[in-house]
Design a protein around this motif. Structure first.
Motif, PDB file in Angstrom:
ATOM      1  N   GLU A 408       0.807  -1.214   0.000  1.00  0.00           N
ATOM      2  CA  GLU A 408       0.000   0.000   0.000  1.00  0.00           C
ATOM      3  C   GLU A 408       0.840   1.264   0.000  1.00  0.00           C
ATOM      4  O   GLU A 408       0.320   2.356  -0.221  1.00  0.00           O
ATOM      5  CB  GLU A 408      -0.934  -0.012   1.209  1.00  0.00           C
ATOM      6  N   ASN A 482     -14.644   4.110  -8.233  1.00  0.00           N
ATOM      7  CA  ASN A 482     -13.402   4.282  -7.483  1.00  0.00           C
ATOM      8  C   ASN A 482     -13.065   2.956  -6.809  1.00  0.00           C
ATOM      9  O   ASN A 482     -13.781   2.510  -5.908  1.00  0.00           O
ATOM     10  CB  ASN A 482     -13.570   5.398  -6.437  1.00  0.00           C
ATOM     11  N   ASN A 484     -10.779   0.890  -4.461  1.00  0.00           N
ATOM     12  CA  ASN A 484      -9.748   0.997  -3.429  1.00  0.00           C
ATOM     13  C   ASN A 484      -8.612   0.009  -3.653  1.00  0.00           C
ATOM     14  O   ASN A 484      -7.462   0.279  -3.302  1.00  0.00           O
ATOM     15  CB  ASN A 484     -10.374   0.765  -2.051  1.00  0.00           C
ATOM     16  N   CYS A 485      -8.947  -1.151  -4.256  1.00  0.00           N
ATOM     17  CA  CYS A 485      -7.924  -2.179  -4.447  1.00  0.00           C
ATOM     18  C   CYS A 485      -6.879  -1.766  -5.472  1.00  0.00           C
ATOM     19  O   CYS A 485      -5.787  -2.350  -5.524  1.00  0.00           O
ATOM     20  CB  CYS A 485      -8.574  -3.493  -4.860  1.00  0.00           C
ATOM     21  N   CYS A 486      -7.180  -0.785  -6.302  1.00  0.00           N
ATOM     22  CA  CYS A 486      -6.271  -0.411  -7.388  1.00  0.00           C
ATOM     23  C   CYS A 486      -5.751   1.022  -7.264  1.00  0.00           C
ATOM     24  O   CYS A 486      -5.091   1.508  -8.187  1.00  0.00           O
ATOM     25  CB  CYS A 486      -6.968  -0.541  -8.742  1.00  0.00           C
ATOM     26  N   LYS A 487      -6.030   1.688  -6.166  1.00  0.00           N
ATOM     27  CA  LYS A 487      -5.750   3.119  -6.107  1.00  0.00           C
ATOM     28  C   LYS A 487      -4.266   3.455  -6.191  1.00  0.00           C
ATOM     29  O   LYS A 487      -3.893   4.567  -6.567  1.00  0.00           O
ATOM     30  CB  LYS A 487      -6.344   3.716  -4.838  1.00  0.00           C
TER      31      LYS A 487
END
Length: 532
Positions: A408, A482, A484-487
């Motif tokens: 992350e 949107n 979150n897993c790819c942000k």
């Protein structure tokens, strides 16, 4: 009563000889009960391989007899073996039948065997043998090289020999002029020889094509020149070797493994050199760089345990295979090889610059427990930017699981979409409930994997395998969404592509329910999950 036809006897002799070539020599006489013709044909075979291990030695058969009785029985078995060999060789010699290949494997050799061995070898030599192979083992009390069997000098004057392969014999002194005009292949393994012998053989055997000296004793230097047909030279683990000089314009493959013992290597330009293997040498980066400049057509380079190397710079359109393994001081690698097909690396995290657009397969092994950090992920992304096949070796499974908090923190990270097959080989097996975490880490790195193969060992060191097969579909992206897993990624992750999962787990390594739950919770378009 119907008459049985002996169809074996109708076969042409070359076919009979071909059939018999697959059967141990000691068993062939027993086959004479199948056909009358085999009573004679077996003795005419041009390939004679005598193996004492196959014929006699089985400790279980000796039972619980006393040490003295056991020694006497082994001695009698060995004498019977030599007598059997002598009988066959003598018969061929008297019939003036030539031998294409003679191979002898024996153990527990001592001085009392020498006369019989000399006689048997003499018959083989007189039968115009072409391939001559002798491999001997000794009683532990006489294992030192000075006690090795002294090969008869007649072997060195046999004009018919094309291949000479010797293991644990010696040539302490010789009073003959070496004359092996047909010799093309010379393999000496743990043989005791001196420099005079080596240089005399090289000088007198002008058609040599392949030379291999492994674990030999008694010579400190070797000078290879005057061999216009030499293509392969291997020098491995030769205990006293301190200097190597090679002048061979036709040489295609050079392999030197010197066990980290300092050795001076002088290699004259060999315009045909395609393979260079250096293991355990003490050569510097500058030396290697100069060698590669003089030999620009090298296609395969293997550097293992070359602990004086600090950097490796390669720029070559001909390089196809490169392996860098356990070079302890290596900190920088720069490779410009557009036709490189295979790349291997074993070591720590170092500076890697690659231009290898044709790379198909890569092998990776991080030495020790190197913790995951930003530098290690950057190394991984750079090293694996091109290959379609990756083999990743590790001792502990945590060595390939990238912590989620570290993932992350990567901004940005471009996944390795090119890798289609990943073979993970671990020494220890992960726990059943750790497979989902392991798969999650592998798919984060390589989100379009088609095959994930995991090989590991249980507490009994038995090898087990589990296979994952994936298929994908093009993602449907809706504006304004949107994820979150790819942000933190430059592209959509695997969760938006994965369509089917098929798992083959014959060893029962993983937890099926845990994996099923993991994939259905994470894969947005999953249509099929199979576990077998």
């Amino acid at each position: 009563m119907e008459h049985k036809i002996d169809r074996i006897s109708e076969l042409p002799e070359p076919i009979l000889e071909h059939i018999l070539s697959f059967i141990p020599l000691e068993k062939i006489p027993q086959l004479s009960i199948l056909s009358k013709r085999w009573q004679n044909v077996w003795a005419l075979l041009p390939i004679l391989e005598f193996n004492q291990y196959i014929r006699e030695f089985n400790p279980v058969k000796l039972g619980s007899i006393s040490v003295n009785e056991k020694e006497q029985k082994i001695r009698r078995m060995k004498y019977d073996f030599i007598y059997f060999m002598e009988k066959i060789l003598q018969s061929r010699y008297r019939q003036r039948l030539s031998i294409n290949k003679f191979k002898l494997e024996m153990f527990d050799i001592d001085e009392s065997d020498c006369a019989l061995l000399n006689r048997c070898i003499g018959y083989a030599i007189e039968s115009n043998v072409k391939e001559f192979n002798v491999e001997l083992e000794y009683d532990q009390l006489v294992e030192e090289p000075e006690h090795y069997y002294q090969l008869p000098e007649s072997v060195l004057t046999t004009k018919s020999i094309t291949k000479l392969s010797l293991y644990k014999v010696k040539f302490d002194s010789f009073n003959c002029d070496i004359n092996l005009p047909s010799l093309k292949k010379l393999y000496l393994h743990e043989v005791r020889v001196d420099e005079q012998f080596i240089q005399t053989v090289i000088a007198s055997c002008r058609v040599l094509e392949d030379i291999s000296f492994k674990g030999c004793y008694g010579f400190k230097s070797i000078h290879v020149s005057g061999l216009p047909k030499l293509m392969v030279l291997k020098l491995k683990y030769n205990h006293d070797l301190k200097r190597v000089e090679v002048q061979a314009s036709s040489l295609q493959s050079l392999h030197i493994d010197n066990f980290w013992i300092p050795c001076q290597i002088n290699l004259a330009p060999c315009e045909s050199l395609k393979e260079l293997v250096l293991h355990g040498t003490t050569k510097t980066s500058k030396w290697l760089h100069d060698i590669l400049l003089k030999h620009p057509r090298v296609e395969k380079l293997d550097l293992t345990g070359c602990n004086m190397l600090e950097w490796v710079y390669i720029s070559s359109p001909h390089m196809k295979t490169l392996n860098l393994s356990r070079c302890e001081k290596l900190v920088e690698v720069n490779i410009n090889a557009p036709n490189l097909h295979s790349l291997g690396y074993c070591g720590g995290v170092i500076s890697y610059a690659l231009n290898v657009t044709a790379l198909f397969e890569a092998n990776l092994n991080f030495v020790g427990r190197i913790p995951w950090n930003v530098e290690k992920i950057a190394f991984l992304a750079n090293y694996l930017s091109h290959p379609k096949l990756l083999t990743w070796r590790t001792v502990f499974i945590e060595g390939v699981i990238i912590p989620k908090e570290l993932r992350e923190s990567q901004q940005p990270f471009r996944p390795l979409y090119n890798v289609k097959k990943l073979e993970l080989k671990a020494y220890f097996s992960p726990k059943k409930n750790e497979f989902s975490e392991l798969v999650d880490s592998m798919l984060w790195i390589c989100p379009l994997l088609e095959i994930l193969s995991i090989e590991c060992k249980d507490e009994n060191k038995s090898v087990h395998n589990i296979f994952f097969k994936f298929s994908y579909e093009n993602p449907v992206y809706k504006g304004g969404e949107n994820f979150n897993c790819c942000k933190l990624l430059l592209d959509l992750c695997w969760r938006h592509y994965l369509k089917t999962v098929k798992i083959e787990d014959s060893g029962g390594l993983a937890d099926e329910d845990d994996l099923r739950k993991y994939f259905y919770e994470n894969a947005k378009v999953l249509k099929s999950f199979q576990y077998a």
